[in-house]
Design a protein around this motif. Structure first.
Motif, mmCIF file in Angstrom:
data_model
loop_
_atom_site.group_PDB
_atom_site.id
_atom_site.type_symbol
_atom_site.label_atom_id
_atom_site.label_comp_id
_atom_site.label_asym_id
_atom_site.label_seq_id
_atom_site.Cartn_x
_atom_site.Cartn_y
_atom_site.Cartn_z
ATOM 1 N N ALA A 144 38.641 28.909 34.906
ATOM 2 C CA ALA A 144 38.933 30.341 34.931
ATOM 3 C C ALA A 144 40.245 30.637 35.798
ATOM 4 C CB ALA A 144 37.789 31.035 35.264
ATOM 5 N N ASP A 145 40.316 30.018 36.949
ATOM 6 C CA ASP A 145 41.296 30.296 37.958
ATOM 7 C C ASP A 145 42.662 29.677 37.475
ATOM 8 O OD1 ASP A 145 43.118 29.394 40.577
ATOM 9 O OD2 ASP A 145 41.369 30.326 41.386
ATOM 10 N N GLU A 146 42.519 28.415 36.841
ATOM 11 C CA GLU A 146 43.704 28.120 36.235
ATOM 12 C C GLU A 146 44.330 29.119 35.163
ATOM 13 O OE1 GLU A 146 47.162 25.572 35.706
ATOM 14 O OE2 GLU A 146 45.434 25.580 37.254
ATOM 15 N N ALA A 147 43.318 29.587 34.345
ATOM 16 C CA ALA A 147 43.761 30.814 33.241
ATOM 17 C C ALA A 147 44.471 31.923 33.952
ATOM 18 C CB ALA A 147 42.689 30.973 32.197
ATOM 19 N N GLY A 148 44.108 32.060 35.143
ATOM 20 C CA GLY A 148 44.829 33.413 35.647
ATOM 21 C C GLY A 148 43.987 34.257 36.089
ATOM 22 N N ALA A 149 42.620 33.983 36.205
ATOM 23 C CA ALA A 149 41.706 34.976 36.696
ATOM 24 C C ALA A 149 41.113 34.140 37.957
ATOM 25 C CB ALA A 149 40.298 35.011 35.808
ATOM 26 N N THR A 150 41.797 34.608 38.992
ATOM 27 C CA THR A 150 42.021 34.014 40.382
ATOM 28 C C THR A 150 40.635 34.780 41.380
ATOM 29 O OG1 THR A 150 43.732 35.497 40.981
ATOM 30 C CG2 THR A 150 44.379 33.019 40.447
ATOM 31 N N PHE A 151 39.496 34.407 41.048
ATOM 32 C CA PHE A 151 38.224 34.937 41.716
ATOM 33 C C PHE A 151 38.522 34.629 43.298
ATOM 34 C CE2 PHE A 151 35.432 34.691 37.886
ATOM 35 C CZ PHE A 151 35.969 35.596 36.907
ATOM 36 N N ALA A 152 38.785 33.564 43.722
ATOM 37 C CA ALA A 152 38.834 33.205 45.125
ATOM 38 C C ALA A 152 39.783 34.263 45.784
ATOM 39 C CB ALA A 152 39.359 31.598 45.028
ATOM 40 N N GLN A 153 40.922 34.445 44.998
ATOM 41 C CA GLN A 153 41.822 35.303 45.675
ATOM 42 C C GLN A 153 41.472 36.672 45.824
ATOM 43 O OE1 GLN A 153 46.074 34.755 44.333
ATOM 44 N NE2 GLN A 153 46.459 37.356 44.735
ATOM 45 N N TRP A 154 40.736 37.004 44.858
ATOM 46 C CA TRP A 154 40.259 38.486 44.688
ATOM 47 C C TRP A 154 39.072 38.874 45.825
ATOM 48 C CZ3 TRP A 154 39.445 38.243 38.901
ATOM 49 C CH2 TRP A 154 40.907 38.159 38.410
ATOM 50 N N LEU A 155 38.371 37.778 46.010
ATOM 51 C CA LEU A 155 37.316 37.649 47.403
ATOM 52 C C LEU A 155 37.910 37.652 48.642
ATOM 53 C CD1 LEU A 155 34.609 35.245 46.295
ATOM 54 C CD2 LEU A 155 34.432 37.853 46.800
ATOM 55 N N LEU A 156 39.130 36.722 48.798
ATOM 56 C CA LEU A 156 39.887 36.840 50.025
ATOM 57 C C LEU A 156 40.580 38.331 50.371
ATOM 58 C CD1 LEU A 156 41.480 33.261 50.127
ATOM 59 C CD2 LEU A 156 39.421 34.249 51.334
ATOM 60 N N GLU A 157 41.054 38.727 49.074
ATOM 61 C CA GLU A 157 41.410 40.156 49.352
ATOM 62 C C GLU A 157 40.791 41.289 49.810
ATOM 63 O OE1 GLU A 157 45.176 39.900 45.961
ATOM 64 O OE2 GLU A 157 43.013 40.666 45.514
ATOM 65 N N ALA B 162 33.596 44.990 44.787
ATOM 66 C CA ALA B 162 32.857 45.484 45.800
ATOM 67 C C ALA B 162 32.122 46.815 45.653
ATOM 68 C CB ALA B 162 33.465 45.502 47.194
ATOM 69 N N SER B 163 32.871 47.602 44.577
ATOM 70 C CA SER B 163 32.401 48.977 44.173
ATOM 71 C C SER B 163 31.507 48.768 43.034
ATOM 72 C CB SER B 163 33.240 49.899 43.730
ATOM 73 O OG SER B 163 33.892 49.428 42.696
ATOM 74 N N GLY B 164 30.962 47.393 42.536
ATOM 75 C CA GLY B 164 30.164 47.265 41.364
ATOM 76 C C GLY B 164 30.851 47.532 40.111
ATOM 77 N N ALA B 165 32.281 47.560 40.006
ATOM 78 C CA ALA B 165 32.967 47.596 38.642
ATOM 79 C C ALA B 165 33.213 46.236 38.038
ATOM 80 C CB ALA B 165 34.240 48.244 38.897
ATOM 81 N N LEU B 166 32.708 45.998 36.710
ATOM 82 C CA LEU B 166 32.962 44.710 36.087
ATOM 83 C C LEU B 166 34.716 44.728 35.771
ATOM 84 C CD1 LEU B 166 32.341 42.085 34.728
ATOM 85 C CD2 LEU B 166 32.021 43.312 32.628
ATOM 86 N N ARG B 167 35.311 43.578 36.341
ATOM 87 C CA ARG B 167 36.716 43.586 36.540
ATOM 88 C C ARG B 167 37.296 42.486 35.440
ATOM 89 N NH1 ARG B 167 38.849 46.080 41.237
ATOM 90 N NH2 ARG B 167 41.053 45.733 40.281
ATOM 91 N N THR B 168 36.824 41.604 35.383
ATOM 92 C CA THR B 168 37.144 40.326 34.590
ATOM 93 C C THR B 168 35.914 39.807 33.913
ATOM 94 O OG1 THR B 168 38.922 40.021 36.313
ATOM 95 C CG2 THR B 168 38.675 38.373 34.739
ATOM 96 N N VAL B 169 36.442 39.008 32.695
ATOM 97 C CA VAL B 169 35.256 38.395 31.911
ATOM 98 C C VAL B 169 36.207 37.220 31.294
ATOM 99 C CG1 VAL B 169 33.612 38.434 29.968
ATOM 100 C CG2 VAL B 169 33.806 40.434 31.447
ATOM 101 N N VAL B 170 35.713 36.048 31.550
ATOM 102 C CA VAL B 170 36.514 34.706 31.054
ATOM 103 C C VAL B 170 35.408 33.500 30.299
ATOM 104 C CG1 VAL B 170 38.095 33.048 31.653
ATOM 105 C CG2 VAL B 170 38.196 35.065 33.126
ATOM 106 N N PRO B 171 35.486 33.862 29.211
ATOM 107 C CA PRO B 171 34.755 32.735 28.408
ATOM 108 C C PRO B 171 35.389 31.561 28.389
ATOM 109 C CG PRO B 171 34.765 34.911 27.278
ATOM 110 C CD PRO B 171 35.964 34.835 28.151
#
Length: 323
Positions: A281-294, A204-213
């Protein structure tokens, strides 16, 4: 402020059953209640709508009344988070962002200034190139006809505002290119090599936190059917360049890269939303859905870049039944 029950509305829910499941799993990990709402043109024929707790019929997303119909659902059901899933609805919803905010809902769409760029593939190429992000040389129809040798041959053509692999064509020489098309087209030098989707999370602050190719090993109807997560520093650096080029980009986005053997990786498009391959990406540990809910529930966003490479996704067809 945290809350015990979150209500999430998926728009144009269609076949996004996997996305619904990932949000449910995220809520369980956070130990919060979650009510899933979904809308579509024909909800009784949408797998994601059938899996939702409540579903709603809405007009086509290019209908003038579409934003109001989504707002009505938000107002009547106390929705906390609105998650669009297809490109054509991003711009009309972004233009109603203040109306969603007034209802206390987080609209998971970047500002209109960002969507206007990413929904125009020629402008995307121009904006990224100006920021030093590697992109293929591009031209519109008039520029190609005026200078047929500018890109070299063969050329790849795609609708300037297209999505889901619609309207893609390859032309071997200028004589094959029609004098007119039913919609604006973008032409690029035909690239070769492996194709990647790069999922990214901007907080939400504009910081790039995760990149999962992930490498797109096999694709069907524009979505990855077989894929594998990989770590590549060069693709991470490209993601950083995209955030510099689009400083108002927020939340989940993904971009497509072709890794041409002669030219190196080139960004061919950006989707400012959850991509169809996000569950990998979620299965690999980058749980974007959880971070949005947080973020939505007022918790500290736990976004990180400590995900697992080498995770495979092999999709198969399943079904939802009713009646």
């Amino acid at each position: 402020m945290s809350q015990s029950v979150l209500r999430v509305l998926f728009c144009s829910a269609g076949r996004r059953a996997g996305l619904v499941e990932r949000f449910r799993a995220a809520a369980e990990r956070l130990d919060v209640g979650l009510e899933i709402l979904a809308c579509d043109m024909i909800p009784e024929q949408s797998a994601a709508c059938l899996l939702a707790d409540k579903s709603f019929r809405v007009p086509r997303c290019n209908d003038a009344g579409y934003p109001d119909s989504v707002l009505s659902i938000v107002r009547e059901h106390g929705v906390d988070l609105v998650v669009p899933t297809i490109d054509p609805e991003l711009l009309p919803l972004s233009r109603a962002a203040e109306d969603f905010a007034a209802l206390g809902a987080r609209l998971h769409v970047s500002p209109e200034s960002v969507i206007e760029v990413v929904r125009d593939k020629l402008r995307t190429s121009e904006v990224l190139a100006a920021a030093g992000v590697p992109v293929p040389d591009s031209a519109d129809h008039a520029a190609l006809l005026a200078n047929p040798e500018a890109l070299g041959w063969p050329v790849f053509a795609k609708p300037g505002g297209g999505s889901s692999s619609r309207g893609l064509q390859v032309f071997q020489r200028i004589e094959e290119v029609p004098e007119r098309f039913p919609e604006p087209m973008v032409f690029q030098k035909l690239l070769q090599g492996d194709e990647y989707t790069v999922n990214m999370f901007v907080d939400a602050s504009g910081a790039l936190r995760t990149v999962v190719p992930h490498m797109r090993v096999q694709v069907r109807a524009g979505e990855v059917e077989k894929g594998r997560t990989v770590r590549r520093d060069d693709l991470h650096q490209i993601a950083e360049g995209i955030v510099r080029a689009l400083p108002e980009l927020r939340g989940v986005a993904c971009f497509q890269v072709l890794d041409d053997p002669a030219l190196g990786p080139r960004v061919i498009e950006i989707n400012a939303r959850f991509g169809g391959g996000y569950p990998l990406a979620d299965e690999a540990g980058a749980t974007f859905a959880q971070w949005l809910l947080e973020e939505v529930s007022g918790r500290i966003c736990g976004a990180h870049d400590d995900w697992r490479p080498g995770v495979w996704m092999v999709r198969y067809d399943s079904a939802v039944y009713q009646g």
